[in-house]
Design a protein around this motif. Structure first.
Motif, PDB file in Angstrom:
ATOM      1  N   SER A   4      14.258  25.593  13.578  1.00  0.00           N
ATOM      2  CA  SER A   4      15.572  25.166  12.703  1.00  0.00           C
ATOM      3  C   SER A   4      15.206  23.888  11.553  1.00  0.00           C
ATOM      4  O   SER A   4      15.590  23.142  11.436  1.00  0.00           O
ATOM      5  N   ARG A   5      13.913  24.593  10.625  1.00  0.00           N
ATOM      6  CA  ARG A   5      13.766  23.940   9.541  1.00  0.00           C
ATOM      7  C   ARG A   5      14.744  23.926   8.460  1.00  0.00           C
ATOM      8  O   ARG A   5      15.301  25.100   7.986  1.00  0.00           O
ATOM      9  N   PHE A   6      15.073  22.867   7.719  1.00  0.00           N
ATOM     10  CA  PHE A   6      15.660  22.934   6.324  1.00  0.00           C
ATOM     11  C   PHE A   6      17.147  23.307   6.532  1.00  0.00           C
ATOM     12  O   PHE A   6      17.598  24.096   5.616  1.00  0.00           O
ATOM     13  N   LEU A   7      17.779  23.274   7.758  1.00  0.00           N
ATOM     14  CA  LEU A   7      19.171  23.689   7.946  1.00  0.00           C
ATOM     15  C   LEU A   7      20.063  22.648   7.162  1.00  0.00           C
ATOM     16  O   LEU A   7      19.718  21.504   7.045  1.00  0.00           O
ATOM     17  N   GLN A  20      11.788  19.233   6.889  1.00  0.00           N
ATOM     18  CA  GLN A  20      10.813  20.275   6.922  1.00  0.00           C
ATOM     19  C   GLN A  20      10.286  20.440   8.215  1.00  0.00           C
ATOM     20  O   GLN A  20       9.460  21.615   8.517  1.00  0.00           O
ATOM     21  N   PHE A  21      10.420  19.416   9.112  1.00  0.00           N
ATOM     22  CA  PHE A  21       9.894  19.742  10.606  1.00  0.00           C
ATOM     23  C   PHE A  21      10.986  20.096  11.428  1.00  0.00           C
ATOM     24  O   PHE A  21      10.680  20.250  12.649  1.00  0.00           O
ATOM     25  N   GLY A  22      12.248  20.406  10.729  1.00  0.00           N
ATOM     26  CA  GLY A  22      13.271  20.656  11.756  1.00  0.00           C
ATOM     27  C   GLY A  22      13.805  19.610  12.541  1.00  0.00           C
ATOM     28  O   GLY A  22      14.541  19.548  13.561  1.00  0.00           O
ATOM     29  N   GLN A  60      14.839  19.952  -4.064  1.00  0.00           N
ATOM     30  CA  GLN A  60      15.494  21.130  -4.412  1.00  0.00           C
ATOM     31  C   GLN A  60      16.000  22.202  -3.270  1.00  0.00           C
ATOM     32  O   GLN A  60      17.194  22.571  -3.257  1.00  0.00           O
ATOM     33  N   LEU A  61      15.164  22.084  -2.239  1.00  0.00           N
ATOM     34  CA  LEU A  61      15.307  22.787  -1.070  1.00  0.00           C
ATOM     35  C   LEU A  61      16.481  22.015   0.003  1.00  0.00           C
ATOM     36  O   LEU A  61      17.340  22.904   0.410  1.00  0.00           O
ATOM     37  N   PHE A  65      21.959  15.820 -11.401  1.00  0.00           N
ATOM     38  CA  PHE A  65      21.899  16.243 -12.850  1.00  0.00           C
ATOM     39  C   PHE A  65      20.801  17.248 -12.932  1.00  0.00           C
ATOM     40  O   PHE A  65      20.717  18.046 -13.897  1.00  0.00           O
ATOM     41  N   ALA A  66      19.715  17.124 -12.019  1.00  0.00           N
ATOM     42  CA  ALA A  66      18.606  18.188 -12.007  1.00  0.00           C
ATOM     43  C   ALA A  66      18.694  19.521 -11.193  1.00  0.00           C
ATOM     44  O   ALA A  66      18.630  20.416 -11.576  1.00  0.00           O
ATOM     45  N   VAL A  67      19.413  18.991  -9.801  1.00  0.00           N
ATOM     46  CA  VAL A  67      19.180  20.177  -8.728  1.00  0.00           C
ATOM     47  C   VAL A  67      20.650  20.839  -9.057  1.00  0.00           C
ATOM     48  O   VAL A  67      20.642  22.114  -9.096  1.00  0.00           O
TER      49      VAL A  67
END
Lengths: 278, 316
Positions: free
Chosen positions: A49-52, A64-66, A242-243, B154-156
């Protein structure tokens, strides 16, 4: 003017004081009891369950490690709420003693102490901090000492100023005529009367200490990477901004809420203190 | 003039103190410098040879004198890790930081003065409380926290500004400033509250003064009074606040440059300390120290130039 202004000032500062104090107390409770409050183990890895994103299973999502962001957020309150009060207490005690001594003895002692403090203030604390941490290595003790050292001159200056004002008052003169000696006189007579200055200073420095502790950890000079500490978490997770923005936003907003709470209390206390003096 | 001379003499003296601190601290860094440069695999003989070449066997005061002489005459040595002349490296990074700091400062002054005036004119009304409390809260928040929030928004989300401060090579000045917008905003947010507070205090005093009342009685509107009489008087005390904030800005560069990957002098201070790149660390700390003192001096001079009472008092 004062008669009308005072209740208004009280009421106005009262709300800020209440909100600020509530935020601080809430985080203090979390820092003390997080092992009973967290839904997951903060360091529990769960590759499935990473990045949920935030949802019903993980209120604030996962990293990133869930690992569960909410649990890490709660656990991350402890490091900063241990370092900042310790540094503040150290700085306030040392600064108050130096300020009282300089204010009471005056003359050569005062001159030397103030020149040394001026020199310390002139040296940019960020450069000093980076140098010291590079020299001494990263540890909680170094963190506390570095933060405390940068605050001592600030506390000492305002306590000295308050001491100079009190020293000229008649109750001090009376005590002196009774035959009280200088240091005993300072502790028994002057200290209680500069205590409001000390309290206002302590609150402001507490906020600055949270700021400094969080920043040091963010820079990689405080709590180690991988710690759930808020500053370290922002630093660790910013690569995945971003992610998984929630992994960065949660600790960032936690820091913001704590410093804002302290700023509200500090401002309200200063306001009351100034209203009380006029 | 006497004041200025006295302050100008104080700068090299303080810098001398800073140099001792920088040198002694960096010399005390644990670990063998020669070993750091050559790596773990190097033989004991080659480490000893390099120690001799670097002059590490000589007494501390002699090395300090050498180093200080070298710094003053512009021989700053070579970076241990990047293998380039330290002077080029530091000056290059310094110019990158100055662009960011200048942008932040250019945004800070109008924003803080406007907010301070608005709060001062609406003294003790909800607008005043709103500006004051918001400024107080934002000023207490670390710049990397504001920076991260600005990045997400503002960036994402909105994609109005790039996330990295580093513009592609050969970009125009405008494009480079666009990349510096978010880091500059984080610095502005940190400093605005404090400066606005001083402007507000100055504005309140000026508005309540007899000359402002007289101007209002002559039939000038509120904003005419503010523009002609209050503005200048309220910026005087704010100038020294700006000096203080510029120092914060300088410190904030370390955090903001790390967060936004801006190759500036703050990031260099941090990386050279972490990598134990001593020549770079020493030169960076000295340049930042010098800059810091010049800012304090400049704020003091500006403060005196703005206020004719002090300016004329000093002349007589």
């Amino acid at each position: 003017m004062t008669a009308i202004a005072l209740p208004y000032a009280r009421r106005r500062h009262g709300a800020a004081l209440g909100i600020g104090a509530a935020i601080i107390v809430a985080w203090a409770v979390v820092a003390a009891f997080w092992p009973q409050l967290v839904p997951y183990e903060p360091d529990l890895l769960d590759p499935a369950s990473r990045f949920l994103p935030p949802g019903s299973a993980h209120w604030l999502g996962t990293d990133q490690f869930g690992r569960d962001t909410f649990s890490r957020l709660l656990a991350g309150s402890r490091p900063v709420l241990l370092v900042a009060p310790a540094a503040t207490a150290l700085a306030v005690v040392a600064g108050a003693l130096v300020g009282l001594a300089a204010g009471t003895y005056g003359g050569v002692v005062d001159e030397i102490v103030m020149r040394v403090l001026d020199a310390v203030v002139v040296f940019p604390s960020i450069i000093a901090t980076v140098l010291v941490v590079a020299l001494a290595g990263r540890s909680v003790t170094v963190m506390v000492l570095v933060i405390a050292a940068s605050f001592v001159p600030i506390v000492a200056r305002s306590v000295r100023a308050a001491t100079l004002v009190e020293r000229e008052k008649s109750y001090v003169e009376a005590a002196r005529l009774r035959g009280e000696r200088s240091w005993g006189l300072t502790v028994r007579e002057i200290l209680p009367n500069v205590s409001s200055t000390v309290i206002v200073e302590a609150t402001s420095r507490f906020g600055d200490a949270i700021f400094a502790a969080a920043t040091l950890s963010f820079l990689g000079l405080g709590q180690p990477p991988g710690s759930p500490d808020w500053g370290a978490s922002v630093s660790d997770n910013r690569l995945w901004l971003q992610l998984a923005p929630w992994t960065v936003l949660a600790p960032a907003l936690a820091i913001a809420s704590l410093v804002v709470g302290i700023a509200l209390v500090a401002d309200a206390l200063r306001g009351r203190w100034e209203a009380g003096r006029s | 003039m006497r004041f200025l001379l006295r302050r100008l003499v104080a700068v090299p003296l303080t810098l001398l103190g800073v140099s001792v601190l920088v040198f002694v601290t960096t010399e005390l860094v644990p670990g063998d410098v020669a070993r750091t440069i050559l790596g773990r695999e190097a033989s004991a003989e080659s480490v000893a040879r390099l120690r001799g070449q670097l002059g590490l066997e000589r007494p501390l005061p002699a090395r300090y004198a050498d180093w200080l002489g070298g710094f003053v005459t512009g021989r700053w040595g070579e970076s241990y890790t990047l293998r380039v002349p330290v002077r080029d490296l530091v000056l290059d990074r310094l110019s990158a930081s100055m662009l960011l700091a200048a942008l932040a400062f250019a945004l800070l002054v109008p924003v803080a003065v406007t907010l301070g005036l608005v709060a001062g004119v609406n003294h003790d009304r909800p607008m005043d409380r709103l500006v004051s409390v918001t400024g107080l809260a934002l000023g207490a928040t670390p710049e990397f926290v504001t920076g991260v929030i600005l990045l997400v928004v503002f960036a994402v989300r909105l994609r109005w500004f790039p996330a990295s401060a580093k513009a592609p090579d050969g970009s125009s000045l405008l494009a480079r400033l666009g990349h510096l917008a978010l880091p500059a905003f984080s610095l502005v947010v940190l400093c605005t509250g404090y400066v606005a507070r001083h402007v507000r205090a100055g504005a309140v005093t000026a508005i309540e003064s007899p000359y402002a009342s007289a101007a209002e009685l002559r039939g000038l509107t509120r904003w005419q009074v503010v523009r002609r009489h209050v503005l200048r008087n309220s910026t005087i005390s704010a100038t020294s606040a700006l000096g203080v904030q510029l120092q914060f800005l300088l410190g904030g560069l370390v955090t903001v440059e790390l967060l936004f990957n801006h190759p500036g002098i703050g990031a260099l201070l941090l990386s050279s300390a972490v990598d134990k790149d001593l020549p770079t660390l020493q030169a960076t700390a000295m340049v930042l120290g010098l800059l810091y003192m010049l800012i304090v001096l400049a704020a003091d001079v500006a403060f005196r130039l703005l206020d004719p009472r002090i300016r004329l008092g000093a002349a007589s």
